[in-house]
Structure formats: structure tokens, C-alpha cells
Design an enzyme around this catalytic site. Sequence first.
Site, PDB file in Angstrom:
ATOM      1  N   ARG A 128     -24.564  44.347  32.369  1.00 39.48           N
ATOM      2  CA  ARG A 128     -23.496  44.591  33.345  1.00 39.48           C
ATOM      3  C   ARG A 128     -22.515  43.418  33.357  1.00 39.48           C
ATOM      4  O   ARG A 128     -21.312  43.601  33.470  1.00 39.48           O
ATOM      5  CB  ARG A 128     -24.116  44.829  34.728  1.00 39.48           C
ATOM      6  CG  ARG A 128     -23.150  45.423  35.714  1.00 39.48           C
ATOM      7  CD  ARG A 128     -23.856  45.920  36.957  1.00 39.48           C
ATOM      8  NE  ARG A 128     -24.541  44.849  37.674  1.00 39.48           N
ATOM      9  CZ  ARG A 128     -25.354  45.040  38.713  1.00 39.48           C
ATOM     10  NH1 ARG A 128     -25.602  46.276  39.143  1.00 39.48           N
ATOM     11  NH2 ARG A 128     -25.921  44.025  39.320  1.00 39.48           N
TER      12      ARG A 128
ATOM     13  N   LYS B   9     -18.743  43.795  38.478  1.00 42.96           N
ATOM     14  CA  LYS B   9     -19.143  42.913  39.576  1.00 42.96           C
ATOM     15  C   LYS B   9     -18.225  41.690  39.582  1.00 42.96           C
ATOM     16  O   LYS B   9     -18.582  40.612  39.116  1.00 42.96           O
ATOM     17  CB  LYS B   9     -20.614  42.526  39.408  1.00 42.96           C
ATOM     18  CG  LYS B   9     -21.353  42.504  40.741  1.00 42.96           C
ATOM     19  CD  LYS B   9     -22.850  42.433  40.553  1.00 42.96           C
ATOM     20  CE  LYS B   9     -23.528  42.127  41.863  1.00 42.96           C
ATOM     21  NZ  LYS B   9     -23.509  43.220  42.846  1.00 42.96           N
TER      22      LYS B   9
ATOM     23  N   GLU C  57     -19.124  54.151  47.882  1.00 45.28           N
ATOM     24  CA  GLU C  57     -20.270  53.286  48.181  1.00 45.28           C
ATOM     25  C   GLU C  57     -19.900  52.395  49.354  1.00 45.28           C
ATOM     26  O   GLU C  57     -18.875  52.597  49.992  1.00 45.28           O
ATOM     27  CB  GLU C  57     -20.685  52.485  46.946  1.00 45.28           C
ATOM     28  CG  GLU C  57     -19.633  51.545  46.409  1.00 45.28           C
ATOM     29  CD  GLU C  57     -20.180  50.602  45.329  1.00 45.28           C
ATOM     30  OE1 GLU C  57     -21.322  50.139  45.453  1.00 45.28           O
ATOM     31  OE2 GLU C  57     -19.435  50.317  44.384  1.00 45.28           O
TER      32      GLU C  57
HETATM   33  C1  LIG Z   1     -24.248  44.346  43.287  1.00 48.41           C
HETATM   34  C2  LIG Z   1     -23.692  45.574  43.893  1.00 48.41           C
HETATM   35  C3  LIG Z   1     -24.487  46.712  44.161  1.00 48.41           C
HETATM   36  C4  LIG Z   1     -25.976  46.733  43.981  1.00 48.41           C
HETATM   37  O1  LIG Z   1     -26.380  46.586  42.652  1.00 48.41           O
HETATM   38  P1  LIG Z   1     -27.885  46.172  42.306  1.00 48.41           P
HETATM   39  O2  LIG Z   1     -27.839  45.990  40.833  1.00 48.41           O
HETATM   40  O3  LIG Z   1     -28.755  47.288  42.705  1.00 48.41           O
HETATM   41  O4  LIG Z   1     -28.177  44.931  43.061  1.00 48.41           O
HETATM   42  C5  LIG Z   1     -23.856  47.843  44.659  1.00 48.41           C
HETATM   43  N1  LIG Z   1     -22.540  47.863  44.922  1.00 48.41           N
HETATM   44  C6  LIG Z   1     -21.745  46.787  44.696  1.00 48.41           C
HETATM   45  C7  LIG Z   1     -20.306  46.880  45.009  1.00 48.41           C
HETATM   46  C8  LIG Z   1     -22.294  45.619  44.173  1.00 48.41           C
HETATM   47  O5  LIG Z   1     -21.502  44.566  43.957  1.00 48.41           O
END
Ligand SMILES: *Cc1c(COP(=O)(O)O)cnc(C)c1O
Length: 341
Positions: free
Chosen positions: A82, A184, A220
Amino acid sequence: MEKKNIDWGNLGFSYMETDKRFVSNFKDGAWDEGALISDASVTMSECACVLQYAQTCFEGLKAYTTEDGHIVTFRPDLNAERMEASAERLEMPVFPKERFIDAVVQVVAANEAYVPPFGSGATLYLRPYMYGKNAVIGVKPADEFEFRVFCTPVGPYFKGGVKPLTIRVSDFDRAAPNGTGHIKAGLNYAMSLYAIMSAHREGYDENMYLDPKTRTKVEETGGANFLFVTKDNKVVTPKSGSILPSITRRSLVHVAKEYLGLEVEEREVFLDEVKDFAECGLCGTAAVISPVGKIVDHGKEICLPSGMTEMGPVTRKLYDTLTGIQMGRIEAPEGWIKVIK
Ligand SMILES: *Cc1c(COP(=O)(O)O)cnc(C)c1O
């Protein structure tokens, strides 16, 4: 190994400086070999690209002690992949996957005294990140970068028991179509700070973001993906090009199908249908799943049948199975658990 004298069960989610962090620098087109260092501070130009134009991305994962005393991390290869996608989208060089995993392993091993013991509920949170470091004043990517991994012990998420969340449908947007919602990037968080503080000021735990284009579909929250459960026990999770592909959500989908024999739908989820779901949860590394009890859409309350006191039954099963896999009580799929010690 002598553990630090820390009240593990009462730790919150905050930064505590630990002994060692991994640092590698990119210069003249290549990453150096990197090293563990003791200095927790970063020094850079006042005009560093990250400070002016937010050229930075990060990851988050945990190391913890399993029931049989091993120190492990959960699917760090997916964090590496990622981060590769994040780096490419932000015009940053990729830190190779094998080296990313090795850096995580080195940081955990060097800070073993901070890895919380089994049963404490606490974990060692790892934060890999990367940023453009050299001075840039005209808008362009940096050409020198720094990759770092530090760690900090964090407390149990559900301290004092599970408490379902109350969230609101947000009037702010999180990520534009064709934007950066799927990576991210720090910038996705910078622009969410006002929205989350305003949600808190109005008494909500989180924002439910909708798709900005039609404002009819669930995306989300600021930092977690949605999982819903229908009244006939189907697991439903929103599909969209602008949500962050949560590793927890992807793992829970696998658990639902392969361990619990549940039907799973990854598809567009309309706000209109949320009132018909039986359970709702937020998934991410921090909590695995936090149950949602109530969703407020401009004064209109949607109360999930699972209620405001506990996880719904399917959410509970998903939570127990995935945490069982993580803690070594239930056999993990091949490659999910990276044993450090
Ligand atoms: C990090 C993150 C998540 C959760 O991801 P995980 O890999 O399960 O920790 C979900 N949404 C956003 C916007 C994120 O930055």
C-alpha cells in the site's frame, strides 16, 4: 528481555518515545542502506517539500505478543504494497517491499522492551512513513526523501468495554473522485481535521463521508472502512475508488467467507439502504472493528438493531475470529502472521 516498567493496560493512543527507529535516505536516485538510530528528532530545511507541499505518506500496523509468547506483526507485506501505491501517486520513490518488512522487523526487535505482554490488551504501534526532504519552492516533487519507521506502545482500544459509536453523515467531503482517497497520504488527514473536530463539538464520534459526486453513497470515515451486516447475515462493504483499502477490512472479508461461511458483497452502498442493516462496524488496525450504534443524518436518526451497549452478533464473531487469528488461538491463513521472535 526486561520489559519497561509501563502500566500497559492504562496506555492510551499517544506517542511515547522508544529507544530505536529505522531511517533510510534517498539521494541521487537511490536509497542508502539505512540504519537504526537513537535520535528521535528530524532536522531539515525550512523549505522542505513536505513542509510546503505535504509530500508525505504513511502506514500503520501493530506488533504484539501472542498467547504462546512470540512477537509478531500482522500482514506487513500489505502495508509495504500500500505504501508503494501511495509513494507512486505522490511522485515519491518506492521503498522496496522486502526492505520495508525488514525495517519493521528491525524496529520491533530493537524495541522489544516496549512490546506489551500478552493479555495486557496493549500493542506496539508501528508508523512507517516517507517524505520529501530537500528544499522546493516552485511546485514540484522533492528529489531527496527520507523513509522512517518508529514505534510507540499503545493501550487497548476498548478500555472499559465495548461502546458502540454514534456517527453523523458529514457535509464535508473526504476524497474527490479521481483524487487521493485510495492512498494513505497525510494530506487526506490534514483536510479531515476540521471535519472531525466539528463532529466532536456536536457530540459525534466520527463522520460518515459520502461520495462527493452524488452524495448518495457511503464511502468511509476519516480513518476506517465500513462493514455492514444485513438482517439475513450477509456482510456488505462499500466499493469505491476513493476509499482507502483497509487491510483489516480485507482480512475481515476473508474471515467472513472462509472461516464463518458468510456471504459477502463488495458493492456500492447507498445511504438510503443503511436503515435496513442489522449491524454496522468501522474497521481499521486500531480497533479491528468498532461497532456503530447510531447514525445521524441531519437530525434523522438511524438506530442499528444491535443497539448502544454491545457488538452485534455477526460483528462479534468477525472480531473474535480475526483477533483469534492475530493472537495465535486460531490457525491463520498462509502468510498472515510475520513472526519476529
Ligand atoms: C489507515 C486507514 C484505514 C484503515 O486501514 P487498516 O489497514 O485496516 O488499518 C481506513 N481508512 C483510512 C482513510 C485510513 O487512512
